[in-house]
Design a protein around this motif. Structure first.
Motif, PDB file in Angstrom:
ATOM      1  N   ARG A  85      19.932   4.326  25.000  1.00 44.79           N
ATOM      2  CA  ARG A  85      21.054   4.637  24.117  1.00 44.79           C
ATOM      3  C   ARG A  85      22.175   3.632  24.405  1.00 44.79           C
ATOM      4  O   ARG A  85      22.366   3.221  25.545  1.00 44.79           O
ATOM      5  N   TYR A  86      22.867   3.210  23.411  1.00 44.68           N
ATOM      6  CA  TYR A  86      23.982   2.251  23.491  1.00 44.68           C
ATOM      7  C   TYR A  86      23.534   0.803  23.715  1.00 44.68           C
ATOM      8  O   TYR A  86      24.371  -0.056  23.966  1.00 44.68           O
ATOM      9  N   ASP A  87      22.234   0.546  23.658  1.00 49.08           N
ATOM     10  CA  ASP A  87      21.779  -0.851  23.684  1.00 49.08           C
ATOM     11  C   ASP A  87      22.233  -1.534  22.395  1.00 49.08           C
ATOM     12  O   ASP A  87      22.285  -0.891  21.337  1.00 49.08           O
ATOM     13  N   HIS A  95      26.692  -3.777  18.392  1.00 50.70           N
ATOM     14  CA  HIS A  95      26.624  -2.412  18.924  1.00 50.70           C
ATOM     15  C   HIS A  95      26.791  -1.379  17.814  1.00 50.70           C
ATOM     16  O   HIS A  95      26.898  -0.187  18.088  1.00 50.70           O
ATOM     17  N   GLN A  98      22.763   3.006  15.055  1.00 55.07           N
ATOM     18  CA  GLN A  98      22.685   4.460  15.048  1.00 55.07           C
ATOM     19  C   GLN A  98      21.257   4.869  15.400  1.00 55.07           C
ATOM     20  O   GLN A  98      20.305   4.444  14.740  1.00 55.07           O
TER      21      GLN A  98
END
Length: 113
Positions: A85-87, A95, A98
């Motif tokens: 997540r958040y890669d 960034h 979703q």
């Protein structure tokens, strides 16, 4: 270790199905676990053997199918694979992504007798 609680929930689901579907033994449990689900697969494997003792799935073989994390990149307008997540988007580095898949964890199959 929340994997033990997950295993306990799996056991409860299996035992409920054993009562309603009238089977007495589970030979194989196949789980589908997404890369972004937050589940530590090796801890789940360990917990599974411990928690299933004394149940209809006591001798069941555990198979785990791991699914990739996917996200929609807004700038690229495509679905991309992500490891965490958040890669950022692996194509453009943005960034603005979703998450669209890889968060699930489900019982995919039971092999019963």
């Amino acid at each position: 270790m929340h994997e033990m609680a997950i295993c306990e929930n799996i056991r409860t689901l299996i035992e409920e199905q054993a009562r309603t579907q009238h089977f007495s033994r589970v030979d194989r449990v196949c789980l589908e676990i997404g890369a972004l689900s937050g589940v530590e697969v090796e801890a789940l494997r360990f917990g599974f053997d411990v928690v299933m003792r004394g149940s209809v799935a006591a001798d069941a073989r555990l198979e785990i199918v791991e699914t990739a994390g996917t996200a929609w990149c807004l700038p690229c307008a495509v679905t991309v694979s992500i490891g965490r997540r958040y890669d950022p988007c692996p194509r453009c580095g943005s960034h603005q992504v979703q998450v669209t898949g890889g968060e699930e964890m489900k019982i995919r199959e039971l092999e019963v007798t």
